[in-house]
Design a protein around this motif. Structure first.
Motif, short mmCIF file in Angstrom:
data_model
loop_
_atom_site.label_atom_id
_atom_site.label_comp_id
_atom_site.label_asym_id
_atom_site.label_seq_id
_atom_site.Cartn_x
_atom_site.Cartn_y
_atom_site.Cartn_z
N UNK B 1 -48.91 -7.00 25.84
CA UNK B 1 -47.63 -8.09 25.64
C UNK B 1 -47.65 -8.54 26.87
N UNK B 2 -47.49 -10.07 26.99
CA UNK B 2 -46.98 -10.36 28.28
C UNK B 2 -45.72 -10.00 28.90
N UNK B 3 -45.43 -10.41 29.82
CA UNK B 3 -44.44 -10.17 30.69
C UNK B 3 -43.99 -11.91 30.43
N UNK B 5 -41.24 -11.83 33.61
CA UNK B 5 -40.74 -11.51 34.37
C UNK B 5 -42.84 -11.86 35.58
N UNK B 33 -45.45 -18.81 25.27
CA UNK B 33 -47.00 -18.41 25.00
C UNK B 33 -46.84 -18.01 22.92
#
Lengths: 189, 74
Positions: B1-3, B5, B33
């Motif tokens: 999972x991307x963040x 921030x 994304x």
């Protein structure tokens, strides 16, 4: 600081005496999507952008000043030997009344350059997307000027400048990808 | 999972006049994304969607973020 090389980035040749073209070219000098707006936009945004992309903004902003010189040279060559009568025929009488043959930062319609043409939002994604949009708009402007011009030597220089817009857009898109990368996601405490 | 921030450590000069902020952050909203939205994504219930401002959880980007996230930033 900057080091100056007393030469143009790409040779500027103008083969036909056609002051009318200067009126269109001035769009890239002092217009909203022109080289001055580009240089000032990037060289100002770079202070508050993540370190990884500061150098890119510095390099491209510097190159935009080299492009500004080329546009200035084209405009100068097209107008320096024109009589007031020729300037009037080319639609440049209002310019002549105000500036003689001096160059000035205004667009093709005569509106002076304004800082409202550029933005620095402080949000890196917002700023880089503005930069990408600016490059695409500058590319389009070069296309329309090339369409208006029938001087093959002048168009050679304009085609070079149009190509540089494409490369700059690509580099800004790569900068967005760098800022999207996950390395920056960890907090270190 | 991307963040949503990202953080970076800006250059700090020994001659800076103010105490340095050693870590700075910026937002990378989820739409960056996704590209073209794929079909049949999971959806919020209609009531939740109204509160979130979007029908699809993958586009939900809280700001300033959860309390836990804010604590980590400081």
């Amino acid at each position: 600081m900057w080091l100056y090389e007393k030469k143009l980035q790409y040779p500027v040749r103008v083969s036909q005496c056609n002051p009318r073209l200067a009126k269109f070219l001035i769009e890239q000098y002092g217009g909203a999507d022109g080289e001055l707006a580009a240089a000032l936009r990037y060289l100002n945004q770079r202070y508050s952008i993540p370190d990884k992309v500061i150098g890119l903004l510095t390099d491209i902003g510097t190159e935009e000043f080299a492009h500004l010189e080329m546009i200035a040279t084209m405009v100068y060559k097209l107008t320096k030997d024109a009589t007031p009568e020729q300037l009037k025929e080319a639609g440049l009488a209002p310019h002549y009344a105000n500036h003689d043959k001096a160059l000035f930062y205004h667009n093709a319609a005569g509106n002076p350059w304004t800082a409202e043409y550029i933005q620095a939002k402080g949000d890196p994604i917002a700023d880089l997307y503005e930069d990408i949009a600016a490059e695409e708009k500058a590319r389009a402007t070069y296309q329309w000027i090339i369409n208006l011009s029938d001087d093959p030597d002048l168009n050679d220089g304009l085609k070079f400048l149009r190509e540089r817009e494409i490369v700059h857009s690509q580099r800004f898109r790569e900068a967005v990808e760098i800022l999207k990368e996950e390395q920056g996601k960890k907090t270190f405490f | 999972m991307y963040s949503l921030v990202k953080y970076y450590h800006p250059y700090i000069s020994p001659f800076d006049p103010c105490p340095p902020m050693k870590v700075k952050s910026y937002r990378t909203p989820p739409n960056l994304y996704v590209g073209f939205q794929p079909p049949s994504l999971p959806q919020f219930s209609p009531k939740e969607a109204l509160f979130h401002g979007t029908l699809w959880p993958i586009f939900y980007s809280p700001y300033p973020g959860s309390k836990k996230e804010e604590m980590k930033r400081e």
